[in-house]
Design an enzyme around this catalytic site. Sequence first.
Site, short mmCIF file in Angstrom:
data_model
loop_
_atom_site.label_atom_id
_atom_site.label_comp_id
_atom_site.label_asym_id
_atom_site.label_seq_id
_atom_site.Cartn_x
_atom_site.Cartn_y
_atom_site.Cartn_z
N CYS A 36 -10.18 -5.17 -0.63
CA CYS A 36 -11.35 -4.30 -0.65
C CYS A 36 -12.06 -4.44 -2.00
O CYS A 36 -11.60 -5.17 -2.88
CB CYS A 36 -10.93 -2.85 -0.42
SG CYS A 36 -9.99 -2.16 -1.81
N GLU A 49 -2.58 -4.44 -3.59
CA GLU A 49 -2.86 -5.32 -4.72
C GLU A 49 -2.69 -4.58 -6.05
O GLU A 49 -2.19 -5.16 -7.02
CB GLU A 49 -4.29 -5.87 -4.60
CG GLU A 49 -4.52 -6.71 -3.36
CD GLU A 49 -4.90 -5.92 -2.11
OE1 GLU A 49 -5.29 -6.55 -1.12
OE2 GLU A 49 -4.81 -4.67 -2.11
N CYS A 51 -9.81 -3.49 -5.09
CA CYS A 51 -8.84 -4.53 -5.46
C CYS A 51 -9.54 -5.81 -5.92
O CYS A 51 -9.07 -6.48 -6.85
CB CYS A 51 -7.91 -4.79 -4.29
SG CYS A 51 -6.97 -3.29 -3.86
N ASP A 83 -8.08 5.25 4.86
CA ASP A 83 -7.79 4.19 3.89
C ASP A 83 -9.03 3.36 3.55
O ASP A 83 -9.22 2.98 2.40
CB ASP A 83 -6.69 3.27 4.42
CG ASP A 83 -6.18 2.30 3.37
OD1 ASP A 83 -5.70 2.77 2.33
OD2 ASP A 83 -6.29 1.09 3.59
N ASN A 133 0.85 -1.18 0.00
CA ASN A 133 0.00 0.00 0.00
C ASN A 133 0.89 1.24 0.00
O ASN A 133 1.76 1.38 0.86
CB ASN A 133 -0.90 -0.03 1.24
CG ASN A 133 -1.92 1.07 1.26
OD1 ASN A 133 -1.57 2.24 1.18
ND2 ASN A 133 -3.18 0.70 1.38
N HIS A 158 -3.40 0.85 -3.60
CA HIS A 158 -3.50 -0.20 -2.60
C HIS A 158 -2.43 -1.25 -2.91
O HIS A 158 -1.88 -1.28 -4.01
CB HIS A 158 -4.88 -0.83 -2.64
CG HIS A 158 -5.97 0.07 -2.15
ND1 HIS A 158 -7.18 -0.40 -1.71
CD2 HIS A 158 -6.03 1.42 -2.02
CE1 HIS A 158 -7.94 0.60 -1.33
NE2 HIS A 158 -7.27 1.72 -1.51
#
Length: 143
Positions: free
Chosen positions: A77, A52, A80, A140, A39, A50
Amino acid sequence: MDEFMASAIAQAKQGLKEGGIPIGSVLVQEGKILGQGHNKRVQDNDPVTHAEIDCLRNAGRIGSYQNTVLYSTLMPCYLCAGAVVQFGIKKVVAGEADTFAGAQAFLAENGVEVINLDLSECKQLMSNFIKRSPQLWYEDIGQ
């Protein structure tokens, strides 16, 4: 714990060292790491970097993602998870989902196998971070 989740955790720790949020990710194909990331929302002043997404960017264009596995220290999330579904990644291995439930149901509904390892090391990384930087954490996750 396998070497790929260990690499994701190392990425999370690197992000924390840089002053960011300790979430790491690794993309694997046939036992080989294609990309890794963490991140970087804070470091890059970019709300969508992020772990990913950083990992996928670092993997670059690989053609088909169908035989890949995405490892992440935290359940992905919706942002992602959308990238996982968009690129046809069929398996996600998460370090934990207690800190943040993420989009596990969305992934499963879209044919992605989701494995939650429920690792205490991943939980500890996040809980320590949230205690130290609650405002950054809530930013975030959009709260």
